[in-house]
Design a protein around this motif. Structure first.
Motif, PDB file in Angstrom:
ATOM      1  N   GLU A 186     -15.482 -31.233 -21.945  1.00 29.75           N
ATOM      2  CA  GLU A 186     -14.044 -30.987 -21.856  1.00 29.75           C
ATOM      3  C   GLU A 186     -13.304 -31.699 -22.988  1.00 29.75           C
ATOM      4  O   GLU A 186     -13.493 -32.904 -23.186  1.00 29.75           O
ATOM      5  N   GLU A 197      -9.796 -30.549 -23.753  1.00 29.29           N
ATOM      6  CA  GLU A 197      -8.387 -30.163 -23.678  1.00 29.29           C
ATOM      7  C   GLU A 197      -7.600 -30.997 -22.672  1.00 29.29           C
ATOM      8  O   GLU A 197      -6.463 -31.396 -22.930  1.00 29.29           O
ATOM      9  N   SER A 198      -8.167 -31.255 -21.529  1.00 34.48           N
ATOM     10  CA  SER A 198      -7.454 -31.929 -20.443  1.00 34.48           C
ATOM     11  C   SER A 198      -7.329 -33.426 -20.707  1.00 34.48           C
ATOM     12  O   SER A 198      -8.322 -34.107 -20.956  1.00 34.48           O
ATOM     13  N   MET A 211      -6.619 -35.626 -18.499  1.00 33.97           N
ATOM     14  CA  MET A 211      -7.252 -36.319 -17.386  1.00 33.97           C
ATOM     15  C   MET A 211      -8.767 -36.322 -17.494  1.00 33.97           C
ATOM     16  O   MET A 211      -9.424 -37.317 -17.164  1.00 33.97           O
ATOM     17  N   LEU A 212      -9.342 -35.231 -17.985  1.00 29.85           N
ATOM     18  CA  LEU A 212     -10.794 -35.057 -17.966  1.00 29.85           C
ATOM     19  C   LEU A 212     -11.426 -35.118 -19.354  1.00 29.85           C
ATOM     20  O   LEU A 212     -12.598 -34.768 -19.515  1.00 29.85           O
TER      21      LEU A 212
END
Length: 341
Positions: free
Chosen positions: A290, A292-293, A295-296
């Protein structure tokens, strides 16, 4: 003979891994490259040259490549590894110097010169490896075997709730590397040593005591939780003394984060996998990262069941044997320490 190309961010557990590999007479260091991670890339290179010289492996080419991750600012971790990356240890200044070549060029030229013969070990963020693949897209096919320390699948992350450190430092590089392996034969897929199994490698004070005994030290090497933080080793054995000082810092860090007076020596396990000395098993999977996020960011996801309908691009270590691994570490590293003094 195992001929190794390494990329490191030395780093306490990188240092232990390098020392262990140096203890194996059938391991040849073709070259070592420095990625920014635990400390900046130039400090990584200095630490690596100094440690290799301490382990009687001088004149190994050590090259710097990227100075920053591909797409985000560099974050280092002095709270985990100390301001210079080796905890409380202060190694003698190295006699050797950093190679003038770029790390990516080192990887590409070595792989082209020895197709199928080299084992690659990456215990750092995948920045330099991604740059090397950009320069030579056939690199995954030219390397004989690849071992990566990174990622977290069923295990909680050690940097964010879902992300492991190496992947979190440069998630864009990790995403590129895994994408480059899609569709390759199973024996060409990287072996991924993730937190799911590296967190089982819990080095404890007893292992340091056993290491010193195996090195022939006359006085027990005691690194204990009741001792003052920052206490320095007085061992007469130089290698034992420096490793003890580095590991004490790592023990203290883990205790400060409520994990106990121990050290997860992730990179040592990956080194043993690369050298073929440790027991493990793997499962094929399709891995993606990941990017983009917020948070992640840096989270690694493994599709074991082909739900994405994409070809496998990794072999994830699913089991290992910590007791066997530490017996191997103590015995082999003890013999090296006895020899170099």
């Amino acid at each position: 003979m195992t001929r190794l190309l390494l990329d490191v961010d030395t780093g306490i557990d990188d240092a232990l891994a390098l020392a262990y590999l140096a203890s194996l007479p059938d391991v040849e260091f073709v070259a070592v490259t420095a990625s920014p991670g635990n400390v900046d890339a130039h400090q990584v290179a200095r630490n690596t040259i100094a440690l290799l010289e301490l382990c009687d492996r001088p004149n190994v080419e050590v090259a710097v490549g990227a100075l920053n991750p591909l797409g985000i600012p560099l974050v280092t971790t002095p709270e985990t590894h100390g301001p210079q990356g080796l905890g409380h240890a202060v190694l003698p200044p190295p006699a050797g110097t950093v190679s003038p070549r770029h790390a990516a060029d080192v990887w590409v030229e070595a792989a082209r010169a020895h197709p199928g013969e080299l084992t690659a070990l990456i215990t750092a963020p995948l920045t330099n490896f991604a740059l090397a693949i950009r320069r030579e897209p056939r690199l995954p096919e030219l390397l004989g075997r690849v071992v990566i320390m990174g990622g977290s699948f069923y295990h909680q992350g050690n940097t964010t709730p879902t992300a492991e450190w190496n992947t979190h430092v440069d998630p864009h590089a990790a995403k590129e590397v895994y994408a480059a392996y899609r569709g390759l034969p199973a024996d060409r897929l990287p072996i991924v040593c993730s937190l799911d199994t590296t967190e089982r490698m819990e080095m404890r004070p007893e292992h340091v005591r056993r290491l010193a005994a195996a090195a022939g030290c006359a006085v027990e090497e005691l690194v204990l939780p009741e001792q003052a933080e920052g206490l320095r080793s007085t061992s007469e054995n130089t290698l034992v003394r420096h490793l003890s000082d580095a590991l004490r810092f790592y023990f203290e860090f883990h205790r400060n984060y409520d994990q106990g007076y121990l050290a997860h020596v992730h990179d040592y396990f990956a080194a043993g996998v690369a050298a073929g000395t440790l027991e493990y098993s793997t499962r094929p999977a399709t891995v993606d990262v990941e990017v983009e996020s917020a948070m992640l960011m840096g989270t690694t996801v493994a599709d074991y069941r082909n739900l994405w309908n994409r070809p496998h691009n990794a072999r994830i270590v699913s089991d290992n044997n910590p007791a066997q691994a530490f017996d191997e570490l103590v015995g082999s590293l003890g013999r090296l320490a006895r020899r170099v003094g």
